[in-house]
Write an enzyme that holds these catalytic residues in place. Structure first.
Site, short mmCIF file in Angstrom:
data_model
loop_
_atom_site.label_atom_id
_atom_site.label_comp_id
_atom_site.label_asym_id
_atom_site.label_seq_id
_atom_site.Cartn_x
_atom_site.Cartn_y
_atom_site.Cartn_z
N HIS A 333 4.91 0.69 -7.86
CA HIS A 333 5.87 1.00 -6.79
C HIS A 333 6.02 -0.08 -5.75
CE1 HIS A 333 7.14 5.15 -7.54
NE2 HIS A 333 5.98 5.27 -8.16
N LYS A 521 13.59 6.33 7.36
CA LYS A 521 12.62 5.94 6.32
C LYS A 521 11.28 5.70 7.02
CE LYS A 521 15.47 2.55 5.21
NZ LYS A 521 15.41 2.68 3.76
N ARG A 522 10.20 5.57 6.27
CA ARG A 522 8.92 5.26 6.88
C ARG A 522 9.05 4.04 7.78
NH1 ARG A 522 5.24 3.06 3.46
NH2 ARG A 522 6.90 2.73 1.96
N LYS A 527 10.69 -2.94 6.24
CA LYS A 527 11.94 -2.18 6.28
C LYS A 527 12.82 -2.61 7.45
CE LYS A 527 10.08 1.92 3.86
NZ LYS A 527 11.07 2.23 2.80
N THR A 629 15.17 5.23 -2.29
CA THR A 629 15.90 6.38 -2.80
C THR A 629 16.74 6.98 -1.67
OG1 THR A 629 13.93 7.73 -2.37
CG2 THR A 629 14.32 7.06 -4.65
N LYS A 633 20.63 8.75 -1.55
CA LYS A 633 21.01 10.02 -0.91
C LYS A 633 22.24 9.83 -0.03
CE LYS A 633 16.12 11.13 -0.83
NZ LYS A 633 14.94 11.04 0.07
#
Ligand SMILES: *Cc1c(COP(=O)(O)O)cnc(C)c1O
Length: 786
Positions: A333, A521-522, A527, A629, A633
C-alpha cells in the site's frame, strides 16, 4: 419483509432486550431493536451462505483495519427494506434518519487502507464471492478527535457504549493464543456483510482478546484488588486500540502482540475448518484456501501458519513452506519508508521464540534459492528476511506471496521500477496491479439518494448500482440542459444539507451558495494539506490588496485526523485553524473566503462531505499516494478533481478527460530530475508571495500558542529542504486554481465537467477490483445460495 413483521420485531426486541414498550424507548433502543429485527431475518441465509462457501475454494482477507462506518442504513438499503422500515417507523412517529444518526461509526481503521477493506468485503458479498474477512475488534477504535483552541486533542472512541447490535459472539470458535509470557483467548465476533440485491450474507470475523480467567480469586481474597485484575487488563489491552503509540518499547511489544494475536487466531480458525473437512491431510490445502495480506500488518500469519503445520500437524518444513507459497498473496500500500515494517528480532524472540526460528528457516530457504541463481552475497542482503537484527515483513510477504500487487497503475510501476525492482527481477510474474475501488452502494446510492434517483430515471433501472459501468449510458445526456440543470440543483441541495450538518456539528455557518473546495483525508505531510493552506493564505493577501479580486465566494473545507505521535501533522492542524480564525477576523476578506476544519473526520461524516462538494483536492507529492480512494468518491458524486499526477488521479483523468479536471505540478519524473539540486530557499527568495505566506509561520502573524509548531513547519520547508516539494509546486497550484475559478463562471461548462466525472466513474467500483482479485490472484468463483 412485511411491515407487520418489522413492527412486531421492533416491539419484541424492545421488550426482551431493553424491557420497555415502544412509547418509552430512547433512540438508541429503537436502533438496537430495528437492527436485531433485521439480523434475525437474515440469520438463516447467513448460515446457508457459510455452509455453501465451505464446500468450495475460499478466500480470506486479512486486515488490521476495517473502517466500516455505520451499518444500519447500508444494511437496510442493500436488503431492499429501507422504505418499508422507514414507513413502519414513521407510522410510529419515529424518523428513520434520526435513528441512523444515533449509530456510532465502527471506526476500526485509520484511513484509506481500512476503508478499502470495508469496501472489499461489501463488494465480495454483493458478488456472492466466497470471501471471509478477518480482523481485530478494537474496543476503542483509533481515537476521537476534538479541536480545542485550534489544536487537535484526542480521547477514547467509545463506539461500543450502546452495545453493538450487528455482531454475534461465537464462543464455539474461541482460539487460545500463546505468547511466552502469557496465554489469552481470541473470541470471534461475526459481523454479517450484507450484499446488495443478493441473498448471500458474507462474514467479517473480528477477534476480541480476553483473559483466560476474569480475575485471580486468591489475590482478590487477599484484598490485592488491582493485582487481582491485572492479568485481565493486560489481555484486554491487546484488542483495545488500533496502532498503540509505539515510541517506547512497551508500545512496540503491544503492537507486535496484536499482530500475532489476530494472525494466529485466523490461521488456527482456517486450519480448524480445513481439518473438519480433510482431517490432517494438507496436500490439497492450497487448492481450497487462499489468503490475502492487506499490507504487512498480518504478515506474521505466514510464520504462524508454517509453525502450526510443522509443530502441530507434523508436516515437513519444505512442504509447509511450499503450501504457504500457494496460500498467501500480498498487497503493498505504500512506498513510504516509515510504513515498511521491520521488527527488532529481540522482541520477536522474547514474545514467540519459535516464530523467530521459523523465520530463520524461511530466510535460509530464500538465501539458498538466491545462491542457486548465482546472486552474490551483497545482492542477497537486500532480499533477506532477517538482517541487522531486524525482521523485514515486506521481504517475507514478497518471498512467500503467490502474488504481489500495487493498488494503482503508477504505484505498481514504481514498485517494479524502483522500490521493489530487485524483487521484480527475481519474480517478474508475481507482480500485478489491482487499482483500488469503492463501493457504489455506500458512496453513491446511500449517501446521495437524490443523484441516484436522477441516474435511475435516466437509465431506466437501478441496475447501475450492481454494474457501475452502466453509468457510461449517461454520456448521451452530456449536452442536455435539463439534465445538467437537475444535476446542479441536486448538488446545491447536497451542499445545503452539508452546510446544515456542519452548523450542527461545528457550530459554524457556511454559505451553500459559495464554492465548496474540499480536502478530506488523513493528515500527512505527503498529502500536502500545508500546500493548500499556504495557497489560501496567499489568496487572503491578494484579496487584501485587491478587494475586487474576481473569484467566486469560496468555502475551503478540511477534515483530517493527525496521528497522535505525529507532531508536525498536529502543527498543520493548528496552522489551518489559525488561518480560519485569521480570515474570520477580517470583515472584508471573510466576505469572499472562509476556511472550516471539521472535527473527527470519519466515514459517516465523509458520506455528507463527498456529495456536497464542488472540487476534490488530491494534491499529494507525485509518487507518494499509492492510489487514493477519496478521489474516487468525489468523482462518483460528480465532482472534478484538482490534483497532481499521482496514484489513481492519473486513471481518473484518463477516464473522464484532462479537460474535465485540473492536473498540476511536478510529476514523478520531474521530481526524479530535480531532487538532488532542489533548493526551496530559492523559491522563498525569488517569489514574494511564497515569502509572504511562509513568513507568517515565524513573524507573529499567526500564533501557535508557543508550542513551536509553526517554527517547525518553517524549518521543514526551508531548513529540511522541503521533502514534499510544497514550494516547488506552489505557483503551479495557484495557476491551476485560478483556472478553476475562471471555469466555474460558466455554469453550463462546469456542469458538464461534473457530469463527465459521473458517467466516467464506472471502473472505480470495488466490484471491478474484487473481480480482478478473484480472477487473477485468488481463483475463486461466485457461489450464490438458493
Ligand atoms: C475514503 C476515506 C479515506 C481515504 O481517503 P484518501 O483521500 O484516499 O486518503 C479516509 N478516511 C475516510 C473516512 C474515508 O471514507
Amino acid at each position: 419483509m412485511e411491515k407487520q413483521r418489522i413492527k412486531e420485531g421492533i416491539e419484541r426486541y424492545l421488550k426482551v432486550k431493553h424491557g420497555i414498550k415502544l412509547k418509552d424507548a430512547k433512540d438508541y433502543e429503537i436502533f438496537n431493536a430495528v437492527s436485531l429485527t433485521v439480523l434475525e431475518e437474515i440469520i438463516d441465509n447467513w448460515n446457508t451462505t457459510t455452509e455453501t462457501y465451505s464446500k468450495g475454494r475460499m478466500a480470506y482477507y486479512l486486515s488490521a483495519e476495517y473502517l466500516m462506518g455505520r451499518a444500519l442504513g447500508n444494511n437496510l438499503m442493500n436488503l431492499g427494506v429501507y422504505d418499508e422500515v422507514k414507513d413502519v417507523l414513521s407510522e410510529l412517529n419515529i424518523d428513520l434518519n434520526r435513528i441512523e444518526e444515533i449509530e456510532e461509526d465502527a471506526g476500526l481503521g485509520n484511513g484509506g487502507l481500512g476503508r478499502l477493506a470495508a469496501c472489499f468485503v461489501e463488494s465480495a458479498a454483493t458478488l456472492d464471492m466466497p470471501l471471509v474477512g478477518y480482523g481485530i475488534r478494537y474496543s476503542n477504535g483509533l481515537f476521537k478527535q476534538n479541536i480545542e483552541n485550534g489544536f487537535q486533542t484526542e480521547c477514547e472512541d467509545t463506539w461500543l457504549k450502546y452495545g453493538e447490535a450487528w455482531s454475534i459472539r461465537k464462543d464455539n470458535d474461541i482460539q487460545i493464543i500463546n505468547y511466552s509470557d502469557m496465554t489469552v483467548k481470541a473470541v470471534p465476533y461475526d459481523v454479517p456483510i450484507i450484499g446488495y440485491g443478493t441473498k448471500n450474507i458474507n462474514t467479517l470475523r473480528l477477534w476480541q482478546c480476553e483473559a483466560l480467567r476474569e480475575f485471580d480469586f486468591n489475590l482478590f481474597n487477599n484484598q490485592q484488588y488491582i493485582e487481582a485484575v491485572s492479568g485481565r487488563n493486560k489481555a484486554e489491552d491487546i484488542s483495545r486500540v488500533l496502532y498503540p503509540n509505539d515510541t517506547a518499547e512497551a508500545g512496540k511489544i503491544l503492537r507486535l502482540r496484536q499482530q500475532y494475536f489476530f494472525s494466529s487466531a485466523s490461521m488456527k480458525d482456517i486450519i480448524k475448518k480445513h481439518k473438519a473437512k480433510f482431517g490432517s491431510d494438507f496436500s490439497e490445502f492450497a487448492k481450497y484456501n487462499v489468503a490475502q495480506l492487506n499490507d504487512t500488518h498480518p504478515t506474521i500469519s505466514i510464520l504462524e501458519f508454517i509453525r502450526i503445520l510443522i509443530d502441530e500437524e507434523h508436516v515437513e518444513f519444505s512442504s509447509a513452506l511450499a503450501i504457504a507459497k500457494e496460500f498467501f498473496g500480498y498487497t503493498n500500500h505504500t512506498i513510504l519508508a516509515e510504513a515498511l515494517e521491520k521488527w527488532d528480532i529481540r522482541l520477536i524472540d522474547r514474545l514467540f521464540p519459535r516464530i523467530l526460528q521459523i523465520a530463520y528457516k524461511v530466510d535460509e530457504a530464500l538465501v539458498n534459492e538466491l545462491r542457486q541463481r548465482s546472486y552474490d552475497e551483497g545482492a542477497i542482503w537486500n532480499f533477506k528476511i532477517i538482517a541487522n537484527d531486524q525482521m523485514r515483513m515486506a521481504n517475507l510477504a514478497i518471498y512467500v506471496g503467490r502474488a504481489v500487487n500495487g493498488v494503482a497503475a503508477l504505484h505498481t510501476e514504481i514498485l517494479k521500477k524502483t522500490e521493489l525492482n530487485h524483487w521484480y527481477h527475481l519474480y517478474p510474474n508475481k507482480f500485478q496491479n489491482k487499482t483500488n475501488g469503492i463501493t457504489p452502494r455506500r458512496w453513491l446510492r446511500l449517501c446521495n439518494a437524490e443523484l441516484s434517483e436522477l441516474i435511475t430515471d435516466l437509465l431506466g433501472s437501478e441496475d447501475w448500482v450492481k454494474n457501475l459501468e452502466l453509468l457510461k449510458g449517461l454520456e448521451k445526456y452530456k449536452n442536455d440542459d435539463k439534465v445538467l440543470e437537475r444535476l446542479m440543483s441536486i448538488k446545491h441541495e447536497k451542499k445545503v444539507q452539508l452546510a446544515e450538518y456542519i452548523k450542527q456539528e461545528e457550530g459554524i455557518i457556511i454559505d451553500p451558495n459559495s464554492f465548496f473546495d474540499i480536502q478530506i483525508k488523513r493528515l500527512h505531510e505527503y498529502k500536502r494539506q500545508l500546500l493548500n493552506a499556504l495557497y489560501i493564505l496567499d489568496l487572503y493577501y491578494r484579496i487584501k490588496e485587491n478587494p475586487d479580486l474576481d473569484i467566486p465566494k469560496t468555502t475551503f473545507i478540511f477534515g483530517a485526523k493527525a496521528f497522535p505521535g505525529y507532531r508536525r501533522a498536529k502543527g498543520i492542524v493548528k496552522f489551518i485553524n489559525e488561518i480560519a480564525r485569521f480570515i474570520d477576523n477580517d470583515s472584508e476578506v471573510s466576505k469572499k473566503i472562509k476556511v472550516v476544519f471539521v472535527h473527527n473526520y470519519k466515514v459517516s461524516y465523509a458520506q455528507k462531505l463527498f456529495p456536497g462538494s464542488d472540487l476534490s483536492k488530491q494534491i499529494s507529492t507525485a509518487g507518494k499516494e499509492a492510489s487514493g480512494t477519496g478521489n474516487m468518491k468525489f468523482m462518483l458524486n460528480a465532482t472534478p478533481t484538482f490534483g497532481t499526477y499521482d496514484g489513481a488521479n492519473i486513471e481518473i483523468v484518463q477516464e473522464s478527460g484532462e479537460h474535465n479536471n485540473y492536473i498540476f505540478g511536478l510529476r514523478v519524473e520531474d521530481i526524479e530530475k530535480i531532487k538532488h539540486s532542489y533548493d526551496p530557499k530559492w523559491y522563498y527568495r525569488e517569489n514574494p508571495s511564497i515569502k509572504r505566506v511562509v513568513d507568517t509561520l515565524i513573524n507573529g502573524t499567526l500564533d501557535d500558542g508557543r508550542t513551536g509548531y509553526f517554527e517547525d513547519l518553517y524549518n521543514a520547508l526551508l531548513e529540511e529542504r522541503d521533502q514534499y516539494y510544497v514550494l516547488a509546486d506552489f505557483e503551479l497550484f495557484k495557476k491551476s486554481q485560478e483556472q478553476v475559478f475562471e471555469d466555474y463562471k460558466d455554469k453550463k461548462k462546469w456542469a458538464q465537467k461534473c457530469f463527465a466525472n459521473l458517467y466516467s466513474s464506472g471502473i472505480f467500483s470495488s466490484d471491478r477490483t474484487i473481480k480482478q482479485y478473484a480472477d487473477e490472484i485468488w481463483y475463486i468463483k461466485p457461489a450464490p445460495i438458493k
